[in-house]
Write a protein that holds these residues in place. Structure first.
Motif, PDB file in Angstrom:
ATOM      1  N   SER A   4       1.351  -1.047  -0.287  1.00 25.96           N
ATOM      2  CA  SER A   4       0.287   0.151  -0.126  1.00 25.96           C
ATOM      3  C   SER A   4       0.974   1.125  -0.369  1.00 25.96           C
ATOM      4  N   LEU A   5       1.765   1.525   1.228  1.00 22.29           N
ATOM      5  CA  LEU A   5       2.710   2.579   0.967  1.00 22.29           C
ATOM      6  C   LEU A   5       3.856   2.620  -0.420  1.00 22.29           C
ATOM      7  N   ARG A   7       2.538   1.701  -3.815  1.00 25.32           N
ATOM      8  CA  ARG A   7       0.974   1.993  -4.506  1.00 25.32           C
ATOM      9  C   ARG A   7       1.406   3.575  -3.970  1.00 25.32           C
ATOM     10  N   GLN A   8       1.626   4.106  -3.057  1.00 26.27           N
ATOM     11  CA  GLN A   8       1.053   5.335  -2.626  1.00 26.27           C
ATOM     12  C   GLN A   8       1.926   6.206  -3.492  1.00 26.27           C
ATOM     13  N   ALA A  11       2.269   6.737  -6.790  1.00 24.96           N
ATOM     14  CA  ALA A  11       1.206   7.413  -7.413  1.00 24.96           C
ATOM     15  C   ALA A  11       1.602   8.680  -6.660  1.00 24.96           C
ATOM     16  N   ILE A  12       2.323   9.391  -5.824  1.00 27.17           N
ATOM     17  CA  ILE A  12       2.654  10.456  -5.636  1.00 27.17           C
ATOM     18  C   ILE A  12       3.983  11.309  -7.270  1.00 27.17           C
ATOM     19  N   CYS A  37       4.184  12.007   0.797  1.00 29.27           N
ATOM     20  CA  CYS A  37       3.276  10.440   1.908  1.00 29.27           C
ATOM     21  C   CYS A  37       3.305  10.493   3.199  1.00 29.27           C
ATOM     22  N   ARG A  40       0.427  11.866   3.989  1.00 27.98           N
ATOM     23  CA  ARG A  40      -1.695  10.979   3.101  1.00 27.98           C
ATOM     24  C   ARG A  40      -1.259  10.810   4.466  1.00 27.98           C
ATOM     25  N   GLN A  41      -0.262   9.894   4.514  1.00 25.79           N
ATOM     26  CA  GLN A  41      -0.327   8.747   6.090  1.00 25.79           C
ATOM     27  C   GLN A  41       1.041   8.892   7.016  1.00 25.79           C
TER      28      GLN A  41
END
Length: 74
Positions: A4-5, A7-8, A11-12, A37, A40-41
């Motif tokens: 997930s990290l 992919r994030q 995406a950034i 990053c 977002r999280q």
């Protein structure tokens, strides 16, 4: 590092303007992406270190992708 990290992170990279990716020096580019990053999280220190190392190892790929985006007419 969890998927997930990753992919994030990518995406950034894709959402960041190509000129920014090409014009920043290595350290500022990594810090910029890490900062986005973190917004977002929230990242713990281990995740920041892993992501930083990963980004440094992928800088050529990131810049190649940015160059390709500039070369393709929209």
């Amino acid at each position: 590092m969890n998927p997930s990290l990753l992919r994030q992170l990518w995406a950034i990279v894709e959402a960041t303007q190509a000129n920014s990716l090409l014009n920043l020096d290595d350290a500022h580019l990594v810090q910029s992406i890490l900062g986005q990053c973190h917004v977002r999280q929230p990242l713990n220190s281990e995740e920041k270190t892993l992501l930083s190392d990963y980004l440094y190892s992928r800088l050529n790929l990131i810049r190649d992708l940015a160059s390709d985006r500039l070369a393709v007419p929209v």
